[in-house]
Design an enzyme around this catalytic site. Sequence first.
Site, short mmCIF file in Angstrom:
data_model
loop_
_atom_site.label_atom_id
_atom_site.label_comp_id
_atom_site.label_asym_id
_atom_site.label_seq_id
_atom_site.Cartn_x
_atom_site.Cartn_y
_atom_site.Cartn_z
N ASN A 191 0.81 -1.21 0.00
CA ASN A 191 0.00 0.00 0.00
C ASN A 191 0.84 1.27 0.00
OD1 ASN A 191 -2.37 -1.48 -0.10
ND2 ASN A 191 -2.64 -1.50 2.12
N ARG A 234 -6.78 -1.03 -8.36
CA ARG A 234 -7.49 0.18 -7.99
C ARG A 234 -6.54 1.34 -7.72
NH1 ARG A 234 -12.40 1.74 -6.92
NH2 ARG A 234 -12.77 3.48 -5.49
N ASP A 288 -9.80 -4.92 -6.58
CA ASP A 288 -10.60 -5.90 -5.86
C ASP A 288 -12.07 -5.49 -5.79
OD1 ASP A 288 -8.49 -7.54 -5.31
OD2 ASP A 288 -7.98 -6.51 -3.45
N ARG A 295 -16.37 1.60 -3.25
CA ARG A 295 -15.24 2.40 -2.78
C ARG A 295 -15.19 3.67 -3.61
NH1 ARG A 295 -9.98 -1.32 -2.30
NH2 ARG A 295 -10.72 -2.26 -4.22
N ILE A 355 -14.75 7.49 -5.12
CA ILE A 355 -13.61 8.41 -5.12
C ILE A 355 -14.09 9.85 -5.00
CG2 ILE A 355 -12.15 6.83 -6.44
CD1 ILE A 355 -12.65 8.63 -8.89
N GLN A 371 -14.22 11.76 -2.43
CA GLN A 371 -13.34 12.59 -1.61
C GLN A 371 -12.08 13.01 -2.37
OE1 GLN A 371 -14.42 13.64 1.69
NE2 GLN A 371 -16.16 12.89 0.52
N ILE A 375 -15.58 -1.06 7.70
CA ILE A 375 -15.02 -0.31 6.57
C ILE A 375 -15.71 -0.71 5.27
CG2 ILE A 375 -12.92 0.34 5.34
CD1 ILE A 375 -12.90 1.16 8.26
#
Length: 421
Positions: free
Chosen positions: A23, A92, A116, A121, A123, A125, A328
């Site tokens: 990450n 991603r 994944d 999820r 985007i 923000q 999450i």
Amino acid sequence: MKKLVIHGGRPLSGEVTIGGAKNSTVALIPAAILSEDPVHFDGMPDILDVYNLQLILESMNVSSTFEDGKLMIDPTQIVEADLPSTAIKSLRASYYFMGSLLGRFGRATVTFPGGDNIGPRPIDQHIKGFEALGATVSEENDTIHIVAENGLKGAHIFLDMVSVGATMNIILAAVHAQGVTTLENAAKEPEIIDLATFLNNMGANIRGAGTDTIRITGVEHLGSETTHTAIPDRIEAGTYLALAAAQGEGVLIKNVIPEHLEAFIAKMLEMGVELDVREDSIYVPKTGKLSPVNIKTAPYPSFATDLQQPITPLLGMIDGTSMIYETIYPERTRHVPELNKLGMNIDADTYGEIAVHKSGELHGTTVAAEEIRAGAALMIAGLMADGVTEVTNAEHVLRGYDRLVHKLTMLNADIQIEDDF
């Protein structure tokens, strides 16, 4: 397509060295194009994501070489170009090119990223941050166009929700913006500190990384032949900790920063795993009787969502029921039916609540990895199970785990990668 073929039931022992953080890596590589000079990285993980990011760099005339954890990127001849959609959709984190291209050229065109499938999820923000810096964002035919016609200017940005991706992307865009950008409610993950350290070593002015308020003072130039070593991968380390506790007879896990795993280590100690936590390594002895625990995922420094799946096979060894509350990504339960095929006894609802009951004996079968960490859970369960387990869609697992088969083989596992026709 690839598959992992595992002959399970073998006790594991020995040493394993953790690679660089995935990450971090997936943000550090896009960040390199902000440099005016070649960039050198050490300790980079040998994972598929690195090779896909190299393909994206190549499309922009950015040369790179990667061998033995050393990655050199030369962006001195970079040109604006259409990025390869196949590579973009394979991971991603390719969305970090939005921020780095915007910072470098004042504009970016990127196909909507893939990666994944673990539920929504968005985007939004990221886009909010780009717009606050003065960019205009539009979407057309699954492609995002970002343009700052009058240049980027520092701004005050408050994220509506804590987001690692948005925090990193805004940093990448803001390093060349005029003035000061203040980012509040920022994510605090160690990988963000790693990115900021790399950029600061190139001449950026970023303060507060690792806290919820980050200030970026824009600079005109970045460069000077920077060399940066990626931090160890805390998710890989946690995966091997869970595997060692479930199937090990004494495993030493090296190149670890224990402070990055405090919530995970606390849960393992709570369930009764007698960890020997050292300065930069953790020894896991053969496990005795364990007790049920409750786990709630939350942003760092709480229990990581990426580790709720790898720890699940270990929870199945415990008399009683352990609960996982996935806050999450509530839809991150696709590993559950696959683990149950191997003989686990897990219930999950659509709200992210997972009940892991005592398993019977696990028996090898064919299961599918729908994403990286689900694949890690299936791999661990396959190593615990009697007989042969085949994990299809193994390319998902290979995206996130450095030299996986080599490391497991050194621990006495019987595991191979094969083509899945």
